[in-house]
Design an enzyme around this catalytic site. Structure first.
Site, PDB file in Angstrom:
ATOM      1  N   HIS A 263       0.881  -1.188   0.000  1.00 41.61           N
ATOM      2  CA  HIS A 263       0.000   0.000   0.000  1.00 41.61           C
ATOM      3  C   HIS A 263       0.915   1.233   0.000  1.00 41.61           C
ATOM      4  CE1 HIS A 263      -3.493   2.395   0.671  1.00 41.61           C
ATOM      5  NE2 HIS A 263      -3.773   2.096   1.920  1.00 41.61           N
ATOM      6  N   HIS A 304      -1.875  -2.490  -9.633  1.00 34.61           N
ATOM      7  CA  HIS A 304      -2.869  -1.912  -8.740  1.00 34.61           C
ATOM      8  C   HIS A 304      -4.102  -2.796  -8.739  1.00 34.61           C
ATOM      9  CE1 HIS A 304      -5.522   0.980  -6.793  1.00 34.61           C
ATOM     10  NE2 HIS A 304      -4.414   1.548  -6.367  1.00 34.61           N
ATOM     11  N   ASP A 362       2.911   5.488  -6.814  1.00 33.97           N
ATOM     12  CA  ASP A 362       4.074   5.382  -5.933  1.00 33.97           C
ATOM     13  C   ASP A 362       5.379   5.329  -6.702  1.00 33.97           C
ATOM     14  OD1 ASP A 362       2.875   5.499  -3.399  1.00 33.97           O
ATOM     15  OD2 ASP A 362       2.093   3.491  -3.703  1.00 33.97           O
TER      16      ASP A 362
END
Ligand code: CMC
Length: 426
Positions: A263, A304, A362
């Site tokens: 995450h 994802h 990210d």
């Protein structure tokens, strides 16, 4: 449009209502199944809507993300983080006067009581900032517990403003502690992102030296992270909050859930991975490791659960990343070359294309924060800072209408009853 689905259990057919979404998939209401003597089974919540919500909408196939209906691209281009915070808390964009008041309310709440600041004395200098942040946010419950009525909307708004105001201060204190430096007070004259950067890298009483380009880029990072519907940390906040726990404790639970590398911890893991690869010549080796099913290694910053085409946040972040690299003059930084080689190979290889694994937010936020000179252990704390309005908006939304304590069931596969065996007979 279908309004029910039928399910037959042991020859008995039951109609299950279908709840219509304003956008996205409709939802089969399975709540009555318990009376038929079965549960549904969905580890990882692949097919389960655990609540209804009016805050954020994602279409993972089309790469759409909206906050209260507003596309993320428009908010990232035209808004600022505190305006987005207001939007998430009130479901509407503020007027100029409302935004002015909200900013002043946040600025007023940024300082941390000096006695409370001593909580950081309990940590060693090597403590990870996420550990300190999680403990400090949970610790806020000690200041805001007596008299707090979670069913009072005014009390919920006050909690929301306290958390949005205090998280930059606490995150910066975590950083200062990790470098063994004294804390820098928030400066009421500075904007939200600039204030955070100044509390990390400035000095109390000295004019801010923060570059406006970097402050703007960080504010954009906060907007892109502000909410993402029922992700692991937000679901954790809802689950903890569903026990009627203190909101600061529920948010601390969300911070803990965010920390994992699957995450929010992925932004830090991206940089760790780039450092481990180290050189262009080793990129192929690591791509092979990622494809090897016997090897637990994954390409951090790729893939994802929801986005199976592209991550719209990553598209905005990629452009912002270029601006920061140019401002900092670090386009030639070796790790960034490794990153772009990795991205190119992953975009071309069948393994990644077939599984719809694209660079996520990210990947680019890790690279951007590196270029901005933010120390790697702070990356996930920055994600937490950005996600705060989303967590608190979901907590408040849950409490604003009837809800049940979150309590999943299980498929039990363990031993059926057996008798205790005394120690000398084992
Ligand atoms: N590298 C290599 N293979 C991968 C990766 C990756 N990063 N991600 C998924 N796969 C493979 C996975 O092994 C599986 O292969 P197969 O079908 O052959 O078994 C397939 O792709 C589907 O993956 P999954 O694990 O079923 O997907 P998931 O939805 O359960 O997990 C994820 C999503 C984000 C946890 C995962 O893609 C991952 O661990 N990515 C790396 C960590 C990361 O970047 N996380 C940040 C997500 S974005 C920020 C946020 O919103 O939190």
């Amino acid at each position: 449009m279908k309004h029910t689905v039928q399910i037959t259990i042991d020859g008995k057919t039951t109609d299950l209502p279908v709840l219509e979404a304003t956008a996205g998939l409709d939802v089969v209401d399975v709540r009555s199944l318990i009376s038929q003597g079965v549960y549904t089974y969905d580890p990882g919540f692949l097919s389960t809507a655990a609540c209804d919500s009016t805050i954020t909408y994602i279409d993972g196939d089309a790469g759409i993300l909206t906050y209260c209906g507003y596309p993320i691209e428009q908010l990232a281009d035209h808004s600022e983080h505190l305006e987005v915070c207001y939007l998430l808390l009130h479901s509407e964009l503020p007027t100029a006067a409302q935004l002015h008041q909200f900013k002043s309310d946040i600025t007023d709440r940024m300082p941390v009581d000096p006695q409370f600041a001593q909580i950081f004395n309990g940590f060693t200098q090597t403590s990870h900032p996420m550990s300190m942040l999680c403990a400090a946010v949970a610790g806020l419950a000690s200041l805001f517990h007596e008299g707090l009525d979670i069913y009072n909307p005014d009390h919920r708004l006050e909690s929301a403003m306290q958390l949005i105001a205090k998280i930059p201060t606490l995150a910066a204190m975590s950083y200062r502690k990790s470098i063994g430096a004294t804390f820098v007070d928030p400066d009421p004259a500075l904007g939200y992102a600039e204030n955070f950067l100044n509390m990390c890298f400035g000095e109390t009483g000295r004019a801010s030296q923060v570059s406006p380009t970097l402050a703007h880029a960080l504010d954009k990072i906060f907007i892109l992270h502000a909410d993402h519907e029922q992700n692991a940390s937000t679901s954790t906040v809802r689950l903890a909050g569903s026990t009627e726990a203190n909101p600061y404790a529920a948010i601390a639970a969300g911070i803990a859930a965010l920390w994992g590398p699957s995450h929010g911890g992925a932004n830090e893991a991206v940089l760790d991975m780039l450092n481990e690869i180290g050189d262009l010549s080793r990129v192929g080796e690591y791509v092979d490791k990622a494809k090897d099913k016997e090897d637990p290694f994954k390409l951090m910053g790729f893939g994802h659960r929801v986005y199976k085409n592209f991550d719209p946040r990553a598209t905005v972040m990629q452009a912002s990343c270029q601006a920061v690299l140019a401002e900092q003059g670090v386009e030639e930084e070796p790790l960034l070359k490794v990153a772009s080689a990795l991205e190119k190979i992953a975009r071309e290889e069948a393994y990644f294309i077939d599984r719809k694994l694209y660079p996520n937010i990210d990947f680019y936020s890790g690279i951007t924060l590196k270029a901005m000179g933010i120390p790697t252990p702070m990356y996930t704390a920055l994600f937490a800072l950005g996600r705060m309005p989303g967590w608190i908006a979901h907590w408040s939304e849950m409490l604003s209408s009837p809800f049940k304590i979150g309590r999943p069931r299980q498929l039990y596969l363990g031993p059926v009853k057996r008798d205790y065996v005394p120690m000398d007979q084992r």
